[in-house]
Every structure is written in structure tokens, then in C-alpha cells.
Design a protein around this motif. Structure first.
Motif: not given
Length: 185
Positions: A123-128, A138-143, A89-90
Motif C-alpha cells: 500500500n503506497d499510503l502505508l509506505r509513506q 527509509t524502510v525497513p523500520q524496527v519497533y 519492510m519491503k
């Protein structure tokens, strides 16, 4: 310097001649200072004399640890494998920085399930990387149990039709109340 200025002001108010005042307050302050703190030569000059602060490792610039996309994907894989209900999430659950992320957290909290979250804004790399990992833009993402469920819109629909609670119960996701009953502290 402040004390010297106020003393000079009081002298000039009493009518003492300007002749006894130094031309520059800075030059008089420097005249009284020791050579270690000589401001005109050491700390305010443009010469390249090494200062005392450059001699110790604690004062040298630190480099940030560099990650590559492979490291990020490994981190994500570890997160979703170790955490039965994982939300990317953001922001954080207590301070979401996006309305969609807040909605997902509110749904899961309303239902009473225990979850873990990771802030993609850290972290920008985590976001990408999370977008590449799930192939979801898109974010958020649920697992849930290592499987990608979806984002905010899917979570809302699943919550409304009851399939989200069914999925979480079938997957064995623990409710917060059960955790508190096991460990009353």
C-alpha cells in the motif's frame, strides 16, 4: 469455425469449385448460430445494447476501499502496540524485496526472536505513512515494545556491539525456541 475451415480446405484440395464455398467463413458460422450467440450483432458490435453480464451485481466494477493517512497512522500505532517486535519492510520475511529488509530479518532470525512484519509495498499510503509516523526516511523500520529502534544500519551496529540482544532481552521479546517449547505442535 475451425471444423468448417478444415472441411472447406479439404473440399478445395479435392478440386471442388469455389462457387459452392461461401464468401466468408464468418457469415456461414453466423448463419448456423442461434440469435443469442449472434456474434455480429451482440458481442462484436459497437451498439450500446446491454449484455447479460451487466445485469448482475457480481459483474459490476468494484471500488477499492479508500484509506486516508489517519487510518494508516492508527494501523501503525495498533501494530507497534500489539506486537513486541515489529518490522516494517519491503516484501515479506520469507520473500524480502530489498536487501536492507532481508538483512534486518536475517539478524532477528539469527538471534532467534519472534517478530511480526508488515509489507509496505502492499500500500503506497502505508509506505509513506510509516515514514511520517517515525520521522525516519527509509524502510525497513524496527519497533521494540512500541518504540522506534531504527533501520538496517542501526540494527547492524547494535547486533555487532551486542546492544541489540541486550535490548530485546530487557524488553522481554520471546524467542522462537521458547514458543516451540510451550506449544510443541
Amino acid at each position: 469455425a475451425m471444423l468448417l475451415r478444415s472441411a472447406l480446405r479439404s473440399l478445395s484440395k479435392r478440386g471442388i469449385s469455389r462457387q459452392i464455398r461461401p464468401k466468408s467463413i464468418r457469415s456461414s458460422v453466423l448463419a448456423f448460430g442461434s440469435s443469442k450467440w449472434n456474434l455480429s450483432n451482440r458481442y462484436f458490435s459497437n451498439n450500446n445494447t446491454e449484455s447479460d453480464f451487466d445485469t448482475h451485481d457480481d459483474f459490476k466494477p468494484q471500488t477499492k476501499q479508500q484509506y486516508d493517512m489517519k487510518d494508516i497512522h492508527e494501523l501503525i500505532a495498533k501494530d507497534v502496540a500489539e506486537n513486541p517486535l515489529m518490522i516494517y519492510m519491503k516484501g515479506t520475511p520469507n520473500m524480502p524485496q530489498c536487501g536492507f529488509s532481508k538483512t534486518v530479518v536475517d539478524i532477528v532470525r539469527h538471534m532467534g526472536y519472534d517478530f511480526r512484519a508488515r509489507n509496505v509495498l502492499s500500500n503506497d499510503l502505508l509506505r509513506q505513512g510509516i515514514k511520517e509516523y517515525s520521522d525516519w526516511p527509509t524502510v525497513p523500520q524496527v519497533y521494540v515494545k512500541g518504540e522506534f529502534v531504527g533501520g538496517c544500519d542501526i540494527m547492524i551496529e547494535m547486533f555487532k556491539d551486542g546492544s541489540l540482544e541486550e535490548l530485546l532481552d530487557e524488553s522481554g521479546i520471546v524467542k522462537v525456541a521458547e514458543l516451540k517449547a510451550e506449544d510443541p505442535q
